[in-house]
Enzyme design. Structure first.
Site, PDB file in Angstrom:
ATOM      1  N   LYS A  67      33.998  41.060  60.644  1.00  0.00           N
ATOM      2  CA  LYS A  67      32.748  40.904  59.896  1.00  0.00           C
ATOM      3  C   LYS A  67      31.507  41.181  60.753  1.00  0.00           C
ATOM      4  O   LYS A  67      30.481  41.619  60.246  1.00  0.00           O
ATOM      5  CB  LYS A  67      32.653  39.503  59.283  1.00  0.00           C
ATOM      6  CG  LYS A  67      33.570  39.300  58.077  1.00  0.00           C
ATOM      7  CD  LYS A  67      33.321  37.962  57.397  1.00  0.00           C
ATOM      8  CE  LYS A  67      34.305  37.755  56.250  1.00  0.00           C
ATOM      9  NZ  LYS A  67      34.043  36.521  55.490  1.00  0.00           N
ATOM     10  N   ASP A 103      28.968  36.717  50.966  1.00  0.00           N
ATOM     11  CA  ASP A 103      29.413  35.330  51.161  1.00  0.00           C
ATOM     12  C   ASP A 103      28.242  34.356  50.976  1.00  0.00           C
ATOM     13  O   ASP A 103      28.393  33.313  50.329  1.00  0.00           O
ATOM     14  CB  ASP A 103      29.993  35.132  52.571  1.00  0.00           C
ATOM     15  CG  ASP A 103      31.384  35.732  52.726  1.00  0.00           C
ATOM     16  OD1 ASP A 103      32.144  35.726  51.736  1.00  0.00           O
ATOM     17  OD2 ASP A 103      31.708  36.187  53.833  1.00  0.00           O
TER      18      ASP A 103
HETATM   19  P1  NDP Z   1      35.264  29.820  63.093  1.00  0.00           P
HETATM   20  O1  NDP Z   1      36.482  29.844  63.951  1.00  0.00           O
HETATM   21  O2  NDP Z   1      34.180  30.803  63.331  1.00  0.00           O
HETATM   22  O3  NDP Z   1      34.607  28.348  63.168  1.00  0.00           O
HETATM   23  C1  NDP Z   1      35.407  27.216  63.113  1.00  0.00           C
HETATM   24  C2  NDP Z   1      34.535  25.973  62.980  1.00  0.00           C
HETATM   25  O4  NDP Z   1      35.396  24.849  62.804  1.00  0.00           O
HETATM   26  C3  NDP Z   1      33.683  25.674  64.209  1.00  0.00           C
HETATM   27  O5  NDP Z   1      32.500  25.032  63.795  1.00  0.00           O
HETATM   28  C4  NDP Z   1      34.584  24.700  64.994  1.00  0.00           C
HETATM   29  O6  NDP Z   1      33.875  23.833  65.830  1.00  0.00           O
HETATM   30  C5  NDP Z   1      35.186  23.915  63.871  1.00  0.00           C
HETATM   31  N1  NDP Z   1      36.468  23.335  64.239  1.00  0.00           N
HETATM   32  C6  NDP Z   1      37.659  23.976  64.406  1.00  0.00           C
HETATM   33  N2  NDP Z   1      38.625  23.108  64.731  1.00  0.00           N
HETATM   34  C7  NDP Z   1      38.041  21.884  64.758  1.00  0.00           C
HETATM   35  C8  NDP Z   1      38.524  20.564  65.026  1.00  0.00           C
HETATM   36  N3  NDP Z   1      39.813  20.340  65.324  1.00  0.00           N
HETATM   37  N4  NDP Z   1      37.649  19.530  64.960  1.00  0.00           N
HETATM   38  C9  NDP Z   1      36.360  19.745  64.668  1.00  0.00           C
HETATM   39  N5  NDP Z   1      35.831  20.971  64.403  1.00  0.00           N
HETATM   40  C10 NDP Z   1      36.675  22.017  64.452  1.00  0.00           C
HETATM   41  O7  NDP Z   1      35.826  29.917  61.579  1.00  0.00           O
HETATM   42  P2  NDP Z   1      35.059  30.495  60.286  1.00  0.00           P
HETATM   43  O8  NDP Z   1      33.662  30.042  60.349  1.00  0.00           O
HETATM   44  O9  NDP Z   1      35.330  31.932  60.153  1.00  0.00           O
HETATM   45  O10 NDP Z   1      35.836  29.803  59.055  1.00  0.00           O
HETATM   46  C11 NDP Z   1      35.705  28.408  58.763  1.00  0.00           C
HETATM   47  C12 NDP Z   1      36.288  28.086  57.386  1.00  0.00           C
HETATM   48  O11 NDP Z   1      35.526  28.660  56.323  1.00  0.00           O
HETATM   49  C13 NDP Z   1      37.717  28.592  57.172  1.00  0.00           C
HETATM   50  O12 NDP Z   1      38.483  27.465  56.835  1.00  0.00           O
HETATM   51  C14 NDP Z   1      37.663  29.523  55.995  1.00  0.00           C
HETATM   52  O13 NDP Z   1      38.780  29.311  55.161  1.00  0.00           O
HETATM   53  C15 NDP Z   1      36.386  29.120  55.296  1.00  0.00           C
HETATM   54  N6  NDP Z   1      35.756  30.243  54.580  1.00  0.00           N
HETATM   55  C16 NDP Z   1      35.680  30.207  53.202  1.00  0.00           C
HETATM   56  C17 NDP Z   1      35.097  31.243  52.477  1.00  0.00           C
HETATM   57  C18 NDP Z   1      35.046  31.185  50.969  1.00  0.00           C
HETATM   58  O14 NDP Z   1      34.765  32.207  50.339  1.00  0.00           O
HETATM   59  N7  NDP Z   1      35.268  30.050  50.338  1.00  0.00           N
HETATM   60  C19 NDP Z   1      34.500  32.408  53.173  1.00  0.00           C
HETATM   61  C20 NDP Z   1      34.618  32.348  54.620  1.00  0.00           C
HETATM   62  C21 NDP Z   1      35.233  31.315  55.265  1.00  0.00           C
HETATM   63  P3  NDP Z   1      33.509  24.263  67.384  1.00  0.00           P
HETATM   64  O15 NDP Z   1      32.280  25.121  67.296  1.00  0.00           O
HETATM   65  O16 NDP Z   1      33.256  22.964  68.069  1.00  0.00           O
HETATM   66  O17 NDP Z   1      34.702  25.002  67.914  1.00  0.00           O
END
Ligand code: NDP
Length: 284
Positions: A67, A103
Site C-alpha cells: 500500500k 479505506d
Molecule cells: P500494522 O502491523 O501496521 O499495525 C499493527 C498495530 O497493532 C500497531 O499499532 C501495533 O502496535 C499493534 N499491535 C500488534 N500486536 C499488538 C499486541 N500484542 N499488543 C498491543 N498492540 C499490538 O497492521 P495494520 O495497521 O496494517 O492492520 C491492523 C488491523 O486493521 C488488521 O487487523 C486488519 O485486519 C485491520 N484492517 C481492516 C480494514 C477494513 O477494511 N476493515 C482495512 C485495513 C486493515 P505497535 O506499534 O506497538 O507495534
C-alpha cells in the site's frame, strides 16, 4: 464486447474478501470484467503495476505489503492518498495510473451507516461533536486517523503499545489538521468523553488474543460510546464481546470493507456501486 480485467495486487492475496465483493457487483451491472487475484512477489511489483496500463484493464486494489511502496510507481496520486501515504485503489485512465485511498473514506461511510455523524452536501461525513479514541498506530490506524481528523472530529486520542509510534502519528496529523491529537501508551490515562467513538486499528483480536482495551477501562466510557473494530475476520473479537456485555453499540470491520470496496468500484466503473448486492455477497 471485449473482456475487461481488474484485480488485487499483494502477497498473500488468496484469503482476500475482495473477489467475492467485487465480482457480483461487476456481474450485476453487466460489466464484462473479471476480478482476478494477482499475487505479486516484491521483485515483480514494478512490472505488475505497469501492466495495469494494458488495454481492457480497469485498475487494481492494492493490499499488504504494497500500500505504501506503490505510490512512486503511479502517474497521479490523489491528495488524500498522498497525505496518508497509502494507496489501496489504482485506476487506469487512458494509460495513466491514478492512485486513491478508499479505506479512509470507507471508514467514515461505515461509521455513518452505524448511525454516527452527518452526511454533508458535498458527500463528506461530518463527525463534528464527537471525540475518538484510536487504538493502534500502524498502517490501518494512519488512514483512520486522517479520516477522523478530516471529518471535523473535536478531539483524537491515539493509544498505542509503542508510545513513539503514537507520537509520530499524532505529529503527522497535526501538520495538516487543527483538531487536538493526544498520544498515549497506557489506557489508564484515558479520560472518557461524551459521544465517544473507540476504533480498534490494531491487529489484536485477529488471533483471539486478549482485547486491545482492558474491560475495566472500557467500563469507564459513557453508555453512548460506539465501539468499532476494524477487524472483520473473525467477525467476533474480544473487544466486541466486551462492548456487547456492557451494552455499548458496536460493529466489526465488514462495513468498512464493504464501503472501501464500493468506492473502489465507483472509481473503476464511473457507476454507482450496487451496495446491497455487495453487502449480501459479503455476508454470505
Ligand atoms: P500494522 O502491523 O501496521 O499495525 C499493527 C498495530 O497493532 C500497531 O499499532 C501495533 O502496535 C499493534 N499491535 C500488534 N500486536 C499488538 C499486541 N500484542 N499488543 C498491543 N498492540 C499490538 O497492521 P495494520 O495497521 O496494517 O492492520 C491492523 C488491523 O486493521 C488488521 O487487523 C486488519 O485486519 C485491520 N484492517 C481492516 C480494514 C477494513 O477494511 N476493515 C482495512 C485495513 C486493515 P505497535 O506499534 O506497538 O507495534
Amino acid at each position: 464486447g471485449p473482456q475487461l480485467r481488474v484485480g488485487l495486487i499483494g502477497d498473500p492475496v488468496a484469503h482476500s474478501f475482495s473477489p467475492r465483493l467485487q465480482q457480483p457487483a461487476l456481474d450485476a451491472l453487466g460489466i464484462p470484467a473479471t476480478y482476478e487475484l494477482w499475487r505479486t512477489p516484491a521483485e515483480q511489483l514494478l512490472v505488475r503495476i505497469r501492466a495495469l496500463c494494458q488495454q481492457g484493464c480497469l485498475g487494481a486494489n492494492v493490499t499488504i505489503p504494497y500500500k505504501e511502496s506503490v505510490l512512486p510507481l503511479l502517474d497521479v496520486v490523489d491528495p488524500l492518498a498522498a497525505q496518508i501515504g497509502a494507496v489501496n485503489t489504482i485506476v487506469n485512465r487512458d494509460d495513466y495510473l491514478h492512485g486513491y485511498n478508499t479505506d479512509a473514506p470507507g471508514l467514515l461511510r461505515a461509521l455513518h451507516e452505524h448511525g454516527l455523524g452527518s452526511l454533508q452536501a458535498d458527500g463528506m461525513i461530518s463527525l463534528k461533536g464527537y471525540t475518538a479514541v484510536l487504538l493502534g498506530a500502524g498502517g490501518a490506524a494512519r488512514g483512520a486517523a486522517f479520516a477522523l481528523a478530516s471529518s471535523g472530529i473535536e478531539c483524537l486520542v491515539i493509544l498505542n503499545r509503542s508510545l513513539e509510534r503514537a507520537q509520530l502519528l499524532a505529529a503527522l496529523i497535526q501538520k495538516s489538521y487543527e483538531c487536538p491529537v493526544f498520544s498515549l501508551s497506557d489506557s489508564n490515562f484515558l479520560i472518557p468523553h461524551s459521544s465517544s467513538i473507540i476504533i480498534n486499528a490494531t491487529s489484536v483480536g485477529l488471533h483471539e488474543e486478549a482485547s486491545p482495551l482492558p474491560a475495566d477501562v472500557l467500563a469507564r466510557f459513557n453508555a453512548d460510546t460506539f465501539v468499532y473494530d476494524m477487524i472483520y475476520n473473525p467477525i467476533q473479537t474480544n473487544l466486541l464481546l466486551q462492548a456487547r456485555t456492557m451494552e455499548l453499540r458496536a460493529a466489526n470491520g465488514l462495513s468498512m470493507l464493504l464501503h472501501q470496496g464500493a468506492l473502489a468500484f465507483e472509481l473503476w466503473t464511473n457507476q454507482p456501486a450496487p451496495l446491497e448486492i455487495m453487502r449480501a455477497a459479503l455476508m454470505r
